[in-house]
Design an enzyme around this catalytic site. Structure first.
Site, short mmCIF file in Angstrom:
data_model
loop_
_atom_site.label_atom_id
_atom_site.label_comp_id
_atom_site.label_asym_id
_atom_site.label_seq_id
_atom_site.Cartn_x
_atom_site.Cartn_y
_atom_site.Cartn_z
N CYS A 1 -5.15 -3.34 2.71
CA CYS A 1 -5.04 -3.13 4.19
C CYS A 1 -6.31 -3.16 5.03
O CYS A 1 -6.80 -4.31 5.37
CB CYS A 1 -4.22 -1.86 4.31
SG CYS A 1 -3.60 -1.35 5.75
N LYS B 1 -9.46 1.55 -2.42
CA LYS B 1 -9.75 1.16 -1.23
C LYS B 1 -11.09 1.67 -0.93
O LYS B 1 -11.46 2.98 -0.82
CB LYS B 1 -8.55 1.86 -0.22
CG LYS B 1 -8.71 1.09 1.21
CD LYS B 1 -7.67 1.78 1.89
CE LYS B 1 -7.49 1.13 3.30
NZ LYS B 1 -6.53 1.35 4.09
N GLU C 1 0.77 -1.25 0.04
CA GLU C 1 0.15 0.07 0.05
C GLU C 1 0.90 1.19 -0.15
O GLU C 1 2.12 1.11 0.69
CB GLU C 1 -0.83 -0.09 1.07
CG GLU C 1 -1.81 1.14 1.42
CD GLU C 1 -2.83 1.11 2.42
OE1 GLU C 1 -2.36 0.40 3.52
OE2 GLU C 1 -3.89 1.64 2.52
#
Ligand SMILES: O=C(O)CNC(=O)[C@H](CS)NC(=O)CCC(=O)C(=O)O
Length: 276
Positions: free
Chosen positions: A155, A114, A40
């Site tokens: 994540c 995300k 990330e």
């Protein structure tokens, strides 16, 4: 197929991060990897919005994206750029936290923004408000690759199991979870969350990670957990990057996905139920 997970300690200057990232991708290609994954915010780890406004670029201008696409095509490898922090044209000025799957000819095969924002107070001295800086994505992405469909996540998404279940039920054989996990939550939860998602879905889980103390010109340095992880469809840890930066390799035997799902066909056993 041989995958390589790149573990980075990116700072807040994309121009300085790029040569280090490119060198590790070269090392992974030299090591025989055909699918290379970075963490990330490969281009910039920063806790300062003013710093990000100074150094981040749009997708069209981004130097990291252009250079890594070029590198993928020169080395003829599949590349997952775990994510890039990018400027958007949104009126509120929030950035995108966007993952890219790049083909061996350098083409962008898929993008994923995300979805789940890390708005969390871990302790009196450590809190995150990701949604203040980034605008969340609104769509799950299943990318098509010759080695099978890839479910792209990032994540904090790992804490939302229905995302992974949905991707697996749509055919994902590999789930990617590039991360910049906090040290505190990483030590407590990282391995278990990733192994649980692999077991629940019978998929390979590949999670390249940021690690260590991240240099920052603006604001306090951030610390991340490291331990880039490759987990097999039966839940076994195939490779763990520990705490340093570098490359770890994992051989992916993709038929193990079908084998795991045959042994425990839970993905096909969802039922409707009532209750609270
Ligand atoms: O801030 C950026 O530039 C990019 N975004 C991140 O690094 C995000 C938000 S701070 N980190 C996480 O999601 C960690 C999740 C985590 O540690 C947990 O779920 O426990």
């Amino acid at each position: 197929m041989k995958a390589a997970l790149i573990q980075l300690c990116s700072g807040d200057d994309p121009a300085r991060n790029l040569p280090l990232t490119a060198a590790l991708i070269q090392e992974a290609a030299d090591g025989g990897a055909d699918f290379i994954l970075t963490p990330e915010v490969t281009n910039c780890v920063s806790a300062s919005r003013s710093r990000q406004l100074e150094v981040l670029q749009t997708e069209a201008e981004d130097i990291t994206l252009a250079a890594l696409r070029d590198l993928a095509s020169r080395r003829g490898v599949w590349l997952l750029i775990g994510s890039l922090a990018l400027k958007t044209s949104d009126a509120d000025g929030r950035f995108a936290n966007r993952s890219f799957l790049v083909a061996p000819n350098g083409a962008i095969v898929a993008r994923y923004d995300k979805i789940h924002m890390f708005d969390v107070t871990i302790s009196d001295s450590e809190s995150y408000r990701e949604s203040a800086g980034y605008r969340p994505g609104t769509r799950a992405v299943l990318a098509q690759a010759p080695f099978g469909p890839v479910g792209m996540t990032i994540c904090y998404d790992i804490r939302f199991p229905h995302l992974y279940r949905g991707l697996a039920q749509k055919g994902a054989r590999i789930l990617t979870v590039p991360s910049a996990f906090s040290q505190v939550t990483g030590a407590a939860h990282w391995h278990m969350l990733l192994r649980a998602r692999a077991i629940e879905t019978g998929a390979f889980v590949l999670a390249p990670a940021q690690t260590g103390t991240h240099e920052a010109a603006g604001g306090a340095p951030r610390r991340t957990y490291g331990h880039s992880l490759a987990v097999g469809p039966w839940g076994d840890v195939l490779a763990d990057g520990g705490e340093g930066t570098g490359v770890i390799y994992v051989d992916l035997h993709l038929p193990e996905v079908a084998q795991a799902r045959q042994r425990i066909p839970a993905l096909m056993h969802d039922v409707e139920f009532g209750g609270p």
